[in-house]
Structures are given as C-alpha cells and as structure tokens.
Write a protein that holds these residues in place. Structure first.
Motif, PDB file in Angstrom:
ATOM      1  N   ALA A 278       0.826  -1.209   0.000  1.00  0.00           N
ATOM      2  CA  ALA A 278       0.000   0.000   0.000  1.00  0.00           C
ATOM      3  C   ALA A 278       0.857   1.254   0.000  1.00  0.00           C
ATOM      4  CB  ALA A 278      -0.925  -0.011   1.223  1.00  0.00           C
ATOM      5  N   GLY A 279       1.950   1.237   0.795  1.00  0.00           N
ATOM      6  CA  GLY A 279       2.822   2.405   0.833  1.00  0.00           C
ATOM      7  C   GLY A 279       3.426   2.715  -0.518  1.00  0.00           C
ATOM      8  N   GLY A 280       3.869   1.679  -1.223  1.00  0.00           N
ATOM      9  CA  GLY A 280       4.456   1.900  -2.539  1.00  0.00           C
ATOM     10  C   GLY A 280       3.449   2.419  -3.548  1.00  0.00           C
ATOM     11  N   LEU A 281       2.264   1.807  -3.582  1.00  0.00           N
ATOM     12  CA  LEU A 281       1.256   2.226  -4.558  1.00  0.00           C
ATOM     13  C   LEU A 281       0.731   3.625  -4.258  1.00  0.00           C
ATOM     14  CD1 LEU A 281      -0.767  -1.118  -4.891  1.00  0.00           C
ATOM     15  CD2 LEU A 281       0.877  -0.150  -6.524  1.00  0.00           C
ATOM     16  N   LEU A 282       0.445   3.902  -2.991  1.00  0.00           N
ATOM     17  CA  LEU A 282      -0.083   5.225  -2.641  1.00  0.00           C
ATOM     18  C   LEU A 282       0.937   6.317  -2.912  1.00  0.00           C
ATOM     19  CD1 LEU A 282      -1.925   4.343   0.693  1.00  0.00           C
ATOM     20  CD2 LEU A 282      -2.993   5.081  -1.439  1.00  0.00           C
ATOM     21  N   THR A 283       2.192   6.071  -2.563  1.00  0.00           N
ATOM     22  CA  THR A 283       3.233   7.081  -2.772  1.00  0.00           C
ATOM     23  C   THR A 283       3.426   7.366  -4.247  1.00  0.00           C
ATOM     24  OG1 THR A 283       4.355   6.386  -0.742  1.00  0.00           O
ATOM     25  CG2 THR A 283       5.644   7.656  -2.341  1.00  0.00           C
ATOM     26  N   GLU A 284       3.411   6.309  -5.047  1.00  0.00           N
ATOM     27  CA  GLU A 284       3.703   6.476  -6.471  1.00  0.00           C
ATOM     28  C   GLU A 284       2.527   7.065  -7.243  1.00  0.00           C
ATOM     29  OE1 GLU A 284       5.486   3.686 -10.085  1.00  0.00           O
ATOM     30  OE2 GLU A 284       6.075   3.372  -7.998  1.00  0.00           O
ATOM     31  N   TYR A 285       1.301   6.724  -6.862  1.00  0.00           N
ATOM     32  CA  TYR A 285       0.155   7.102  -7.685  1.00  0.00           C
ATOM     33  C   TYR A 285      -0.792   8.127  -7.041  1.00  0.00           C
ATOM     34  CZ  TYR A 285       1.662   3.067 -10.375  1.00  0.00           C
ATOM     35  OH  TYR A 285       2.407   2.176 -11.109  1.00  0.00           O
ATOM     36  N   ALA A 286      -0.728   8.308  -5.718  1.00  0.00           N
ATOM     37  CA  ALA A 286      -1.633   9.253  -5.062  1.00  0.00           C
ATOM     38  C   ALA A 286      -0.897  10.329  -4.270  1.00  0.00           C
ATOM     39  CB  ALA A 286      -2.586   8.502  -4.130  1.00  0.00           C
ATOM     40  N   GLY A 287       0.339  10.109  -3.918  1.00  0.00           N
ATOM     41  CA  GLY A 287       1.092  11.073  -3.118  1.00  0.00           C
ATOM     42  C   GLY A 287       1.293  10.560  -1.699  1.00  0.00           C
ATOM     43  N   TRP A 288       2.377  10.994  -1.056  1.00  0.00           N
ATOM     44  CA  TRP A 288       2.753  10.447   0.249  1.00  0.00           C
ATOM     45  C   TRP A 288       1.710  10.717   1.341  1.00  0.00           C
ATOM     46  CZ3 TRP A 288       3.079  13.270   4.681  1.00  0.00           C
ATOM     47  CH2 TRP A 288       3.179  14.650   4.562  1.00  0.00           C
TER      48      TRP A 288
ATOM     49  N   GLY B  15      17.178  -3.331  -7.961  1.00  0.00           N
ATOM     50  CA  GLY B  15      16.749  -2.152  -8.713  1.00  0.00           C
ATOM     51  C   GLY B  15      15.267  -2.064  -8.951  1.00  0.00           C
ATOM     52  N   MET B  16      14.436  -2.691  -8.126  1.00  0.00           N
ATOM     53  CA  MET B  16      12.987  -2.641  -8.292  1.00  0.00           C
ATOM     54  C   MET B  16      12.447  -1.322  -7.766  1.00  0.00           C
ATOM     55  SD  MET B  16      12.202  -6.577  -7.078  1.00  0.00           S
ATOM     56  CE  MET B  16      10.427  -6.448  -7.249  1.00  0.00           C
ATOM     57  N   SER B  17      11.341  -0.844  -8.326  1.00  0.00           N
ATOM     58  CA  SER B  17      10.697   0.371  -7.846  1.00  0.00           C
ATOM     59  C   SER B  17       9.996   0.100  -6.524  1.00  0.00           C
ATOM     60  CB  SER B  17       9.687   0.877  -8.867  1.00  0.00           C
ATOM     61  OG  SER B  17       8.596  -0.019  -8.968  1.00  0.00           O
ATOM     62  N   ALA B  18       9.579   1.179  -5.840  1.00  0.00           N
ATOM     63  CA  ALA B  18       8.886   1.017  -4.561  1.00  0.00           C
ATOM     64  C   ALA B  18       7.593   0.226  -4.736  1.00  0.00           C
ATOM     65  CB  ALA B  18       8.596   2.391  -3.957  1.00  0.00           C
ATOM     66  N   ALA B  19       6.849   0.542  -5.807  1.00  0.00           N
ATOM     67  CA  ALA B  19       5.586  -0.160  -6.041  1.00  0.00           C
ATOM     68  C   ALA B  19       5.827  -1.626  -6.366  1.00  0.00           C
ATOM     69  CB  ALA B  19       4.806   0.518  -7.165  1.00  0.00           C
ATOM     70  N   ALA B  20       6.841  -1.902  -7.181  1.00  0.00           N
ATOM     71  CA  ALA B  20       7.142  -3.292  -7.540  1.00  0.00           C
ATOM     72  C   ALA B  20       7.612  -4.080  -6.322  1.00  0.00           C
ATOM     73  CB  ALA B  20       8.204  -3.332  -8.630  1.00  0.00           C
ATOM     74  N   ALA B  21       8.435  -3.445  -5.483  1.00  0.00           N
ATOM     75  CA  ALA B  21       8.896  -4.119  -4.268  1.00  0.00           C
ATOM     76  C   ALA B  21       7.723  -4.412  -3.339  1.00  0.00           C
ATOM     77  CB  ALA B  21       9.943  -3.259  -3.560  1.00  0.00           C
ATOM     78  N   GLY B  22       6.793  -3.479  -3.237  1.00  0.00           N
ATOM     79  CA  GLY B  22       5.617  -3.714  -2.420  1.00  0.00           C
ATOM     80  C   GLY B  22       4.792  -4.871  -2.949  1.00  0.00           C
ATOM     81  N   ALA B  23       4.601  -4.920  -4.267  1.00  0.00           N
ATOM     82  CA  ALA B  23       3.833  -6.016  -4.871  1.00  0.00           C
ATOM     83  C   ALA B  23       4.531  -7.355  -4.674  1.00  0.00           C
ATOM     84  CB  ALA B  23       3.623  -5.741  -6.357  1.00  0.00           C
ATOM     85  N   ALA B  24       5.859  -7.324  -4.605  1.00  0.00           N
ATOM     86  CA  ALA B  24       6.624  -8.562  -4.424  1.00  0.00           C
ATOM     87  C   ALA B  24       6.396  -9.195  -3.058  1.00  0.00           C
ATOM     88  CB  ALA B  24       8.115  -8.288  -4.626  1.00  0.00           C
ATOM     89  N   PHE B  25       5.802  -8.458  -2.115  1.00  0.00           N
ATOM     90  CA  PHE B  25       5.498  -9.015  -0.806  1.00  0.00           C
ATOM     91  C   PHE B  25       4.176  -9.784  -0.792  1.00  0.00           C
ATOM     92  CE2 PHE B  25       8.801  -6.274   0.862  1.00  0.00           C
ATOM     93  CZ  PHE B  25       9.262  -6.983   1.962  1.00  0.00           C
ATOM     94  N   LEU B  26       3.422  -9.761  -1.902  1.00  0.00           N
ATOM     95  CA  LEU B  26       2.146 -10.461  -1.933  1.00  0.00           C
ATOM     96  C   LEU B  26       2.282 -11.975  -1.694  1.00  0.00           C
ATOM     97  CD1 LEU B  26       0.190  -8.632  -4.779  1.00  0.00           C
ATOM     98  CD2 LEU B  26      -0.350  -8.680  -2.338  1.00  0.00           C
ATOM     99  N   PRO B  27       3.281 -12.660  -2.295  1.00  0.00           N
ATOM    100  CA  PRO B  27       3.430 -14.084  -1.982  1.00  0.00           C
ATOM    101  C   PRO B  27       3.672 -14.336  -0.500  1.00  0.00           C
ATOM    102  CG  PRO B  27       4.669 -13.532  -3.943  1.00  0.00           C
ATOM    103  CD  PRO B  27       4.213 -12.234  -3.350  1.00  0.00           C
ATOM    104  N   PHE B  28       4.422 -13.457   0.130  1.00  0.00           N
ATOM    105  CA  PHE B  28       4.655 -13.591   1.560  1.00  0.00           C
ATOM    106  C   PHE B  28       3.339 -13.462   2.324  1.00  0.00           C
ATOM    107  CE2 PHE B  28       5.320 -11.972   5.766  1.00  0.00           C
ATOM    108  CZ  PHE B  28       6.408 -12.691   6.241  1.00  0.00           C
ATOM    109  N   SER B  29       2.558 -12.446   1.979  1.00  0.00           N
ATOM    110  CA  SER B  29       1.285 -12.223   2.657  1.00  0.00           C
ATOM    111  C   SER B  29       0.356 -13.416   2.475  1.00  0.00           C
ATOM    112  CB  SER B  29       0.607 -10.960   2.125  1.00  0.00           C
ATOM    113  OG  SER B  29       1.448  -9.846   2.231  1.00  0.00           O
ATOM    114  N   THR B  30       0.281 -13.915   1.249  1.00  0.00           N
ATOM    115  CA  THR B  30      -0.620 -15.034   0.956  1.00  0.00           C
ATOM    116  C   THR B  30      -0.230 -16.277   1.751  1.00  0.00           C
ATOM    117  OG1 THR B  30      -0.965 -14.167  -1.281  1.00  0.00           O
ATOM    118  CG2 THR B  30      -1.562 -16.463  -0.888  1.00  0.00           C
TER     119      THR B  30
END
Length: 482
Positions: free
Chosen positions: A155-165, A297-312
C-alpha cells in the motif's frame, strides 16, 4: 472454518480484526514513502527516521498502561478513545506542513494505538472462552495482523507512487471509521472491573518511562551507534527504571503488571517467543525490501507487490495453525512454524546481487511466510491461556509490548550487524552481502524461538489460572461478555 463465529461475537471479532489490521498496516505503510516525505517537507537526513521512531516510541512505551487501563475503565471506552486519537492524528499527519507536525502526529498515532490495541485483543479473550472458539477467533486476529504488516509495504508503494505520500496517513481514516462503527454495533459498554481498584500510578510512570527510554535508546543507535556514551546512558537509565518497576509491582496490591502472571509457562513462553519472532519479522521485512530496491533495482511499487506471496502464504499458515491448534493446542503449530521460518530465512541468506525475484525472493518468501503464519496464528491464544478475565487487558498489553519491543530491538541490532558487514561500500555486491548476513541472523532468532516453544511451553493444553484476589473469576466483572 469460522462458521461458529457469528452474531454479536462475530461483530466483536470484526471490530478487533479491523483495528489490529490498521495498527499493523501503519507500522510499515510509511516506510516506503520516506524519500517523498523528505523532499516534500524538507526533513534533515537524521530527522527523517523519527517519522518511524516517534510511532514506535509512544506505541511501545504506553502499551502496558493501555492494557491495564482497559481492564479498569472498560475495553469499549479504551478502544473508542484510542481509535479516535489515532484517526485525528492520521488526519493531522496527512495535512502536515512541517517536519515537527508530522512527527507529532506519528507520536499521537502511537498513543492511540497503545490504548486501543490491548483493548481489541482483550475483547476477544473475554468474549471467546478458552477452547476452539477462542483459537479460531485469535487465528483471524493473527491473520489480519500478519497481512496488515505485509500489505502495508504494498500500500505504501502504490499510494506514494500514484496518489502522493499524504495518503499513507489519510488511508487510515476509512479504516478507523469502519472499526468505530463495528464497536458501536457489537461491543457492550460495561466491561470494566467492579470495585474501586485504581490504576497503579507509580507503576505506570516507571513502566512507561523505562520502556520508552529502552525504545529511545535502541532507535537512536542509527545516529549515535552502539558504542556511544549517549546510547549506553539511555539504556542504563531504562534498566534502572524497569528494575524499580519490578520492585514496585512486587509490593503493590493492585499492580499494573502482576508479576505472578509470568509464573505461567504459557504466558512467559509465548511472550519470549513473540519477542524473538517479531525481532526476526521486522528485520526480515527491512532487509528483503532493501535488497529488492537497492540491489535488484525494483521500484517502490514493484517491491511492495513482491510481498504479496509472503502475505498469501502467511495467511495460509495462520489458517493451518488455527486448525492444528484447535485440535492439538498452540504448541503443535508453534514448534513447526518456528522451524519452517528458520528454513525460509536461511534460504533467504543465499541472496545474490545477480539474482532476481523468481530465483532469490519468491521461494523463500513463501516458506518464511507460511512459517511465520504458523507462529503468529496461535501465539495470542498461548499468551492468554489461563488468564482470568480481569487481567485480560494486562496480558494483552504484555503481549503487544513484547512484540513491539522485539521488533524495535531486533531491527536496530540486526541493521547494525548488516551495516558492519557492508562497511562503507555502496555497490550491489557489498549491500547484498550485508543483507544476507542480517537474514542469516534472523534465521537464528527463529531457531531460538523454536527452542523456547519446545522447552518452555507446556505439552498439555489445560492449565489452571494463577488468580489474583482482585481479579479472580470469583469476583464479578461488570458487563464481561460470556
């Protein structure tokens, strides 16, 4: 699996789960936004870390006080007060125009969370009697706790990148509103201790001061280092205050934390285990996030999405732990869970600067997440086994304090270990080597947690509560849910 959690008790569970998801989310959602926050508000490099530390300091420092207050003044009162403070401070943080305003808002969020988090957990332990229903309820609570921490990075990566901090703060408002609506719908108002027992003021001052100084000393190691006289002076003062707290609690008739509670092997073992698990979890999130962004070298949003397997896998592990603990008791899930997390983090220690998400992150994330879910799923049930209703908040505050302190201390120590291995180099190979060492040490922490589960937790499920004259089941609790 949760079909028996219905009616008013189901609303209580939903309220506690939403509140815990909110507090877990807020531990990690801000981290990814820190670079944008620094640019927007003009933070000095050393001051930026206090956006994280201010929350950890007040949350950890006031948890024992919040836990006992909900026993004495009512769980509904404390959860409503805590959520209201948390929501108002989230709004203030989202509207902040200067660094001090954001830091103050984060400190206020920590205070609100310290009031509401123990109340939310103790609501479950007093609503659901010991046995399968409590294990299932605490399994839901644990699942959303794990998911909130992991999804906060996404959420932090997506919100920061697309909606603002600012939205990493404002996103809390609808969650606060939902939690308050659920509390109003299903949580009874009169759930405080009968009688005239008062809050242990000396114990509250000593515990809050001691834990606060401990957290403060640890988080300042990022700027002063472990060899600094300021660091050791702060930690020494914390030890003195906590020693005085133990002395006071052993002599007062109505303690903030009754020391006899720790004679229970369930309570003592579960708190030691969650301290180690939180130390490993917080540090693992930190190292893996940095590895993906600074080495791969992943972006903040990509790194955040990469945690989905961990969450699942963590949620799946929690569900499996709930089933196992319902049949065989919490210990049956805690031991294999700690060993599975050890294996996953040991696998993580082989990360390579030439690696990638599929080769270096996906597999160990799934294994570690499943192990962590098995550990955190039943640990709350273990920590509250045999605890009488009048001390439910006390036990909940202790468990939350152990988790918060474990995460804070573990991250500070392991970040220092990693930085020492990296040295002054900033190339991908050196950074990856440092992160790998940090992940190897986290594996050792979970191995130690497995040892605690094997050696300390009882093999049998049934325990007898170590009751206290003022809080035993023979004394009436006003409005305590059955």
């Amino acid at each position: 699996m949760y079909k028996n959690l219905a009616g008013r008790s189901g609303v209580v569970l939903a309220a506690a789960a939403v509140a815990q998801f909110l507090f877990a989310l807020d531990m990690s959602v801000v981290n990814v936004a820190l670079p944008a926050v620094r640019v927007a508000l003009g933070f000095a490099p050393l001051g930026l870390s206090w956006v994280v530390h201010a929350y950890a300091l007040t949350f950890g420092g006031f948890l024992l006080l919040g836990g006992r207050a909900c026993d004495l003044y009512g769980r509904r009162r404390m959860i409503v007060l805590g959520l209201a403070v948390f929501g108002l401070c989230s709004l203030a943080g989202g509207l902040a125009q200067a660094p001090w305003q954001l830091i103050a808002a984060r400190a206020g969020q920590g205070l609100g969370a310290a009031a509401a988090a123990p109340a939310a957990l103790s609501l479950l332990t007093t609503t659901f009697g010991e046995g399968p229903r409590r294990v299932r309820a605490l399994g839901v609570w644990s699942a959303v706790n794990v998911a909130g921490g992991a999804l906060g990075v996404l959420a932090g990566g997506l919100l920061t990148e697309y909606a603002g901090w600012r939205w990493v703060m404002l996103v809390n408002l609808p969650l606060v509103a939902a939690a308050l609506a659920l509390v109003a719908a299903g949580v009874p108002a009169g759930d405080r201790l009968a009688g005239r027992e008062r809050l242990d003021a000396p114990g509250a001052v000593l515990a809050t001061g001691g834990i606060g100084l401990l957290v403060f000393g640890v988080v300042r190691t990022g700027t002063h280092g472990w060899e600094s006289a300021a660091t050791w002076g702060t930690l020494a003062a914390a030890v003195v205050l906590l020693a005085a707290f133990v002395l006071v609690e052993s002599r007062t008739a109505a303690p903030l934390l009754r020391l006899g509670l720790l004679r229970s092997r369930w309570v003592a073992g579960a708190n030691a285990l969650v301290f180690l698990a939180a130390a490993g979890q917080f540090a693992a999130f930190y190292f893996v996030s940095l590895y993906m962004q600074q080495v791969l070298g992943m972006s903040a949003a990509a790194a955040g999405a990469a945690f989905l397997p961990f969450s699942t896998s963590a949620v799946a592990g929690t569900a499996a732990a709930t089933r196992l603990a319902t049949v065989r008791g919490p210990r049956a899930a805690l031991v294999p869970g700690a060993l599975l997390a050890t294996a996953g983090l040991a696998w993580f220690a082989f990360i390579s600067p030439d690696g990638g998400f599929l080769t270096d992150v996906l597999g160990p994330s799934a294994v570690t997440g499943a192990g962590l879910g098995l550990v955190l799923g039943p640990v709350a049930a273990a920590a509250t086994t045999g605890v009488v209703p009048g001390e439910a908040g006390m036990a909940s505050g202790l468990l939350n304090s152990s988790r918060q302190l474990g995460g804070c201390v573990g991250l500070a120590v392991l970040a220092t270990v990693s930085a020492h291995r990296t040295g002054t180099a900033a190339d991908a190979a050196s950074l990856g080597d440092g992160y790998a060492l940090g992940l190897a040490v986290t594996a050792c922490l979970f191995l130690l947690a497995a040892v605690v589960a094997i050696c300390v937790l009882p093999r049998h499920r049934a325990v007898t509560a170590v009751s206290h004259p003022l809080t035993s089941t023979g004394n009436r609790l006003e409005g305590t849910p059955s």
